[in-house]
Enzyme design. Sequence first.
Site, PDB file in Angstrom:
ATOM      1  CB  SER A  24      -9.067 -12.487  13.554  1.00 44.91           C
ATOM      2  OG  SER A  24      -8.205 -11.495  13.269  1.00 44.91           O
ATOM      3  CE  LYS A  73      -6.266  -4.465   6.917  1.00 43.35           C
ATOM      4  NZ  LYS A  73      -4.847  -4.247   7.418  1.00 43.35           N
ATOM      5  CG  ASP A 109      -4.171  -2.715  10.845  1.00 40.65           C
ATOM      6  OD1 ASP A 109      -4.452  -3.626  11.551  1.00 40.65           O
ATOM      7  OD2 ASP A 109      -4.375  -2.625   9.949  1.00 40.65           O
ATOM      8  N   GLY A 136      -1.244  -0.032   3.160  1.00 35.44           N
ATOM      9  CA  GLY A 136      -2.261   0.329   4.221  1.00 35.44           C
ATOM     10  C   GLY A 136      -1.718   0.325   5.451  1.00 35.44           C
TER      11      GLY A 136
HETATM   12  P1  NAP Z   1       0.069  -3.437   1.451  1.00 35.13           P
HETATM   13  O1  NAP Z   1      -1.160  -2.436   1.530  1.00 35.13           O
HETATM   14  O2  NAP Z   1      -0.270  -4.394   0.138  1.00 35.13           O
HETATM   15  O3  NAP Z   1       1.687  -2.686   1.372  1.00 35.13           O
HETATM   16  C1  NAP Z   1       2.476  -3.191   1.243  1.00 35.13           C
HETATM   17  C2  NAP Z   1       3.670  -2.406   1.151  1.00 35.13           C
HETATM   18  O4  NAP Z   1       5.076  -3.083   1.070  1.00 35.13           O
HETATM   19  C3  NAP Z   1       3.670  -1.514  -0.067  1.00 35.13           C
HETATM   20  O5  NAP Z   1       4.202  -0.112   0.377  1.00 35.13           O
HETATM   21  C4  NAP Z   1       4.606  -1.923  -1.218  1.00 35.13           C
HETATM   22  O6  NAP Z   1       5.022  -1.318  -2.174  1.00 35.13           O
HETATM   23  C5  NAP Z   1       5.739  -2.723  -0.289  1.00 35.13           C
HETATM   24  N1  NAP Z   1       6.084  -4.065  -0.926  1.00 35.13           N
HETATM   25  C6  NAP Z   1       5.602  -5.051  -1.254  1.00 35.13           C
HETATM   26  N2  NAP Z   1       6.294  -5.892  -1.882  1.00 35.13           N
HETATM   27  C7  NAP Z   1       7.625  -5.290  -1.475  1.00 35.13           C
HETATM   28  C8  NAP Z   1       8.935  -5.741  -2.031  1.00 35.13           C
HETATM   29  N3  NAP Z   1       9.108  -7.052  -2.563  1.00 35.13           N
HETATM   30  N4  NAP Z   1       9.946  -4.924  -1.916  1.00 35.13           N
HETATM   31  C9  NAP Z   1       9.729  -3.725  -1.303  1.00 35.13           C
HETATM   32  N5  NAP Z   1       8.449  -3.125  -0.941  1.00 35.13           N
HETATM   33  C10 NAP Z   1       7.416  -4.074  -1.187  1.00 35.13           C
HETATM   34  O7  NAP Z   1       0.057  -4.340   2.645  1.00 35.13           O
HETATM   35  P2  NAP Z   1      -0.363  -3.863   4.059  1.00 35.13           P
HETATM   36  O8  NAP Z   1      -1.669  -4.270   4.646  1.00 35.13           O
HETATM   37  O9  NAP Z   1       0.337  -2.547   4.501  1.00 35.13           O
HETATM   38  O10 NAP Z   1       0.597  -5.155   4.978  1.00 35.13           O
HETATM   39  C11 NAP Z   1       1.997  -5.148   4.833  1.00 35.13           C
HETATM   40  C12 NAP Z   1       2.644  -5.930   5.826  1.00 35.13           C
HETATM   41  O11 NAP Z   1       2.446  -5.795   7.038  1.00 35.13           O
HETATM   42  C13 NAP Z   1       2.375  -7.447   5.445  1.00 35.13           C
HETATM   43  O12 NAP Z   1       3.480  -8.040   5.553  1.00 35.13           O
HETATM   44  C14 NAP Z   1       1.283  -7.611   6.604  1.00 35.13           C
HETATM   45  O13 NAP Z   1       1.080  -9.090   6.892  1.00 35.13           O
HETATM   46  C15 NAP Z   1       1.846  -6.896   7.682  1.00 35.13           C
HETATM   47  N6  NAP Z   1       0.640  -6.576   8.705  1.00 35.13           N
HETATM   48  C16 NAP Z   1       0.893  -7.095  10.126  1.00 35.13           C
HETATM   49  C17 NAP Z   1      -0.392  -6.642  10.814  1.00 35.13           C
HETATM   50  C18 NAP Z   1      -0.150  -6.981  12.238  1.00 35.13           C
HETATM   51  O14 NAP Z   1      -1.108  -6.989  12.955  1.00 35.13           O
HETATM   52  N7  NAP Z   1       1.110  -7.403  12.657  1.00 35.13           N
HETATM   53  C19 NAP Z   1      -1.303  -5.654  10.395  1.00 35.13           C
HETATM   54  C20 NAP Z   1      -1.296  -5.279   9.134  1.00 35.13           C
HETATM   55  C21 NAP Z   1      -0.276  -5.683   8.163  1.00 35.13           C
HETATM   56  P3  NAP Z   1       4.471  -1.208  -3.706  1.00 35.13           P
HETATM   57  O15 NAP Z   1       2.988  -1.013  -3.588  1.00 35.13           O
HETATM   58  O16 NAP Z   1       5.435  -0.324  -4.321  1.00 35.13           O
HETATM   59  O17 NAP Z   1       4.903  -2.618  -3.935  1.00 35.13           O
END
Ligand code: NAP
Length: 291
Positions: A24, A73, A109, A136
């Site tokens: 960022s 967040k 997002d 999130g």
């Molecule tokens: P988050 O709120 O921590 O959510 C992660 C999700 O993945 C939850 O539903 C979690 O389920 C699941 N999960 C975690 N570990 C897992 C595993 N080993 N097997 C299966 N499911 C699993 O994170 P987030 O902010 O949503 O971000 C998620 C991903 O998106 C990350 O990789 C992040 O880097 C990416 N992201 C990218 C952008 C972009 O601009 N490209 C923006 C935001 C996020 P449980 O709670 O049941 O563990």
Amino acid sequence: MEYKITGKTQLICLLASPSSHSISPIMHNSAFNKLNLDYTYLSFDCGKDKLRDAVKGLRAINCRGFNLSMPNKTEVIKYLDKLSPAAELSNSVNTVVNDNGVLTGYNTDGAGYMLSLKQEGVDIIGKKMTILGAGGAAAAICVQAALDGVREISIFNRKGNSYNRIEKIIDEIVKKANCTIKLFNTENENSLDAEVSKSDILVNTTPVGMKPLEERCSLRNIEILRPELIVSDLIYIPSKTKLLYEAEKKGCKIINGLGMLLWQGAKAFELWTGKEMPVYYVQDIINKNRI
Ligand code: NAP
């Protein structure tokens, strides 16, 4: 590239932990510089334990705004004055704007994801989407996709906190959008196969596919992938996750998370400065920095 900090330069920053890997600062500072805007963007390592004091301090010095990333967040919401509809529905804020002491939380997002699809020439309005994960980012995408007119969304997650949290959000979204949203336990493999085979787009929002899980595929049965399915992954490092690699082999159009990163930043930039981010210029800089 020359950056000038003056006595009038306004601060915008990121509060996250970890924070040092973030692109960022490169995105926003290159855009400020290109448009000759007197702002600077810094990244601060700040977790939930320091968040209250950090927000209080940023408000006190009249910082123009800030971004939030993991783990802040949702936590930040209690320190803000107002929320945008998307932030309220998703219960998640990634961008805060300070208007003379009034802090408003937004979530860019979801809009960033939808814009990244548009940039790839993908129109999913009126179509069906399957989302792997319920955190999130999944919530933000689900909210925006439903508000934008996606017809049906199926979300898969294992039972637990994320599952319970999104279950509550879904009820609120369907009250406000003309979209059918169904939540499934990922363990139910037959449902997963059935929903993916009826979908126009599949999106992975779990960290499966990035370090330390880069060898794993977020979809167990890759045999259900078919050439008409668009497959996207929010992960951008690696640029091609195992899911995208397998999908490409099956003839699917694939989209990684770099576009979403760029467009969520562009939306935030506009909220702070009132100007359009020079997105393609910034994209070029990101590519040159090999991110
Ligand atoms: P988050 O709120 O921590 O959510 C992660 C999700 O993945 C939850 O539903 C979690 O389920 C699941 N999960 C975690 N570990 C897992 C595993 N080993 N097997 C299966 N499911 C699993 O994170 P987030 O902010 O949503 O971000 C998620 C991903 O998106 C990350 O990789 C992040 O880097 C990416 N992201 C990218 C952008 C972009 O601009 N490209 C923006 C935001 C996020 P449980 O709670 O049941 O563990």
